[in-house]
Design an enzyme around this catalytic site. Structure first.
Site, mmCIF file in Angstrom:
data_model
loop_
_atom_site.group_PDB
_atom_site.id
_atom_site.type_symbol
_atom_site.label_atom_id
_atom_site.label_comp_id
_atom_site.label_asym_id
_atom_site.label_seq_id
_atom_site.Cartn_x
_atom_site.Cartn_y
_atom_site.Cartn_z
ATOM 1 N N ARG A 53 30.124 56.852 -38.325
ATOM 2 C CA ARG A 53 30.180 56.377 -39.708
ATOM 3 C C ARG A 53 30.133 57.485 -40.732
ATOM 4 O O ARG A 53 30.928 57.536 -41.665
ATOM 5 C CB ARG A 53 28.956 55.494 -40.034
ATOM 6 C CG ARG A 53 29.092 54.065 -39.741
ATOM 7 C CD ARG A 53 27.714 53.524 -39.395
ATOM 8 N NE ARG A 53 27.316 54.119 -38.153
ATOM 9 C CZ ARG A 53 27.690 53.638 -36.962
ATOM 10 N NH1 ARG A 53 28.386 52.553 -36.890
ATOM 11 N NH2 ARG A 53 27.338 54.243 -35.847
ATOM 12 N N THR A 54 29.157 58.361 -40.578
ATOM 13 C CA THR A 54 28.949 59.366 -41.622
ATOM 14 C C THR A 54 30.178 60.259 -41.729
ATOM 15 O O THR A 54 30.715 60.481 -42.814
ATOM 16 C CB THR A 54 27.687 60.194 -41.310
ATOM 17 O OG1 THR A 54 26.598 59.289 -41.153
ATOM 18 C CG2 THR A 54 27.384 61.173 -42.416
ATOM 19 N N LYS A 82 29.561 80.203 -28.401
ATOM 20 C CA LYS A 82 29.500 81.637 -28.065
ATOM 21 C C LYS A 82 28.220 82.279 -28.582
ATOM 22 O O LYS A 82 28.060 83.493 -28.488
ATOM 23 C CB LYS A 82 30.702 82.368 -28.669
ATOM 24 C CG LYS A 82 32.049 81.867 -28.207
ATOM 25 C CD LYS A 82 33.164 82.682 -28.873
ATOM 26 C CE LYS A 82 34.524 82.084 -28.615
ATOM 27 N NZ LYS A 82 35.538 82.668 -29.499
ATOM 28 N N ARG A 103 25.676 68.203 -40.332
ATOM 29 C CA ARG A 103 24.690 67.482 -39.514
ATOM 30 C C ARG A 103 24.275 68.406 -38.384
ATOM 31 O O ARG A 103 25.140 69.012 -37.726
ATOM 32 C CB ARG A 103 25.274 66.189 -38.955
ATOM 33 C CG ARG A 103 24.336 65.546 -37.931
ATOM 34 C CD ARG A 103 24.759 64.172 -37.516
ATOM 35 N NE ARG A 103 24.583 63.212 -38.596
ATOM 36 C CZ ARG A 103 24.811 61.918 -38.471
ATOM 37 N NH1 ARG A 103 25.243 61.423 -37.319
ATOM 38 N NH2 ARG A 103 24.634 61.100 -39.493
ATOM 39 N N HIS A 131 18.363 62.363 -44.541
ATOM 40 C CA HIS A 131 19.783 61.955 -44.496
ATOM 41 C C HIS A 131 20.094 61.300 -45.849
ATOM 42 O O HIS A 131 20.291 60.096 -45.946
ATOM 43 C CB HIS A 131 19.965 60.971 -43.335
ATOM 44 C CG HIS A 131 21.378 60.619 -42.986
ATOM 45 N ND1 HIS A 131 22.474 61.038 -43.722
ATOM 46 C CD2 HIS A 131 21.884 59.878 -41.960
ATOM 47 C CE1 HIS A 131 23.576 60.559 -43.167
ATOM 48 N NE2 HIS A 131 23.233 59.859 -42.101
HETATM 49 C C1 NCD Z 1 21.770 57.333 -38.571
HETATM 50 C C2 NCD Z 1 21.488 58.799 -38.315
HETATM 51 O O1 NCD Z 1 22.370 59.521 -37.855
HETATM 52 O O2 NCD Z 1 20.385 59.204 -38.652
HETATM 53 N N1 NCD Z 1 23.121 57.026 -38.418
HETATM 54 C C3 NCD Z 1 23.897 57.030 -39.541
HETATM 55 O O3 NCD Z 1 24.188 58.070 -40.092
HETATM 56 N N2 NCD Z 1 24.270 55.836 -40.042
HETATM 57 C C4 NCD Z 1 20.876 56.414 -37.828
HETATM 58 C C5 NCD Z 1 20.744 56.524 -36.349
HETATM 59 O O4 NCD Z 1 21.386 57.354 -35.694
HETATM 60 O O5 NCD Z 1 19.960 55.731 -35.807
#
Ligand code: NCD
Length: 304
Positions: A53-54, A82, A103, A131
């Site tokens: 999703r993100t 590497k 991320r 997040h």
């Molecule tokens: C979340 C995350 O990555 O923290 N996912 C997201 O970005 N919607 C929640 C999760 O992984 O449980």
């Protein structure tokens, strides 16, 4: 308008949040308002951990603004394999892009990376830390369904490792929101988050039993147990499968309860709930696009 890095929801003021949400609502109503605004600009997607999703909603958002995206690809196929440091990786990618989304599995990594780059950097999850762009779409969804003032929100599941929870809890302190945290004892909110909420004067209570608060809730935000963050699989198994909701569990909830989840879900919400008017988690995921369009527009300088 937000114009800098976005690392933690603790840095967001009520004005910042409302500006993004209002802009997202305007984009949602008429995407033409920003069409082509960022023609030719480039967003770099740097994901050191899985994402659907993100990553895809940032990608869609940038494309709908007229821009393009470049993708570091999987860690396996990148120079990280590497032995390249995060600082070097982001310094190089900065030269290719006008903004970055990062991320990474280590808490604090986004803050560290932001110290090496001048283009705006969005923290899309740093381990069990924060997040904040997820929080903006969570707030958008709460505002659409329940409003953001004088409401009672329950946040349930993995409050210890859930970064979406930490960001949301911080951001909600800007509004008149009563926050109830429901989890097994071993997955309570981390001490530093509890401290920050206390310092912000938040109205917070903690529970191990959802029934204690369910009838009072306007919003129930359910989260996945973050299996990948447990030091021992045994500890995960001790709590897995607890705190699951289905229509029977929700019997005493208000009819207009808004059920949310950042997704992906494992088994925390029975599929039968999807068919009810309470289920808002797929709308929530879709709200990621206008909200991230508004965020990127702001970070890239909008129409200045
Ligand atoms: C979340 C995350 O990555 O923290 N996912 C997201 O970005 N919607 C929640 C999760 O992984 O449980």
């Amino acid at each position: 308008m937000l114009q800098d890095h976005l690392i933690s929801a603790a840095h967001l003021s009520r004005d910042d949040i409302e500006a993004v949400l209002d802009h997202a609502a305007a984009i949602d109503a008429d995407p033409e308002v920003v069409r082509g605004r960022h023609d030719g600009r480039v967003l770099a997607l740097c994901f050191f951990e899985p994402s659907t999703r993100t990553k895809m909603s940032f990608e869609t958002a940038m494309k709908r603004l007229g821009g393009e995206t470049i993708d570091m690809g999987s860690v396996e196929s990148s120079s990280v394999k590497k032995g390249e440091s995060l600082a070097d990786t982001v310094r190089v990618i900065e030269g290719y892009a006008d903004a970055m989304v990062l991320r990474h599995p280590s808490e604090g990594s986004a803050k560290l990376a932001s110290e090496f780059v001048d283009v705006p950097l969005v923290n899309a999850g740093d381990g069990a830390g924060q997040h904040p762009s997820q929080t903006l779409l969570d707030l958008y969804t709460i505002r659409e369904n329940a409003g953001l003032d004088d409401i009672t929100v329950g946040i349930m599941g993995d409050l210890k490792y859930g970064r979406t929870v930490h960001s949301l809890a911080h951001a909600l302190t800007n509004f008149d929101v009563r926050q109830h945290f429901v989890s097994p004892e071993s997955l309570r909110l981390p001490r530093n988050v509890r401290y920050d909420l206390h310092e912000a004067g938040a109205q917070v209570r903690e529970h191990t039993d959802l029934d204690e608060v369910l009838p009072d809730l306007d919003v129930l935000y359910v989260t996945r147990i973050q299996r990948e963050r447990f030091p021992e699989e045994r500890e995960y198994r001790a709590v897995a499968g607890e705190y699951r909701i289905d229509n029977e569990v929700l019997t005493d909830a208000r009819d207009d309860l808004t059920v949310m989840h950042p997704l992906p879900r494992v088994d925390e919400i029975a599929p039968e709930v999807d068919e009810t008017a309470r289920a808002k988690y797929f709308d929530q995921a879709h709200n990621g696009v206008p909200v991230r369009m508004a965020l990127l527009d702001s970070l890239l300088g909008g129409d200045r």
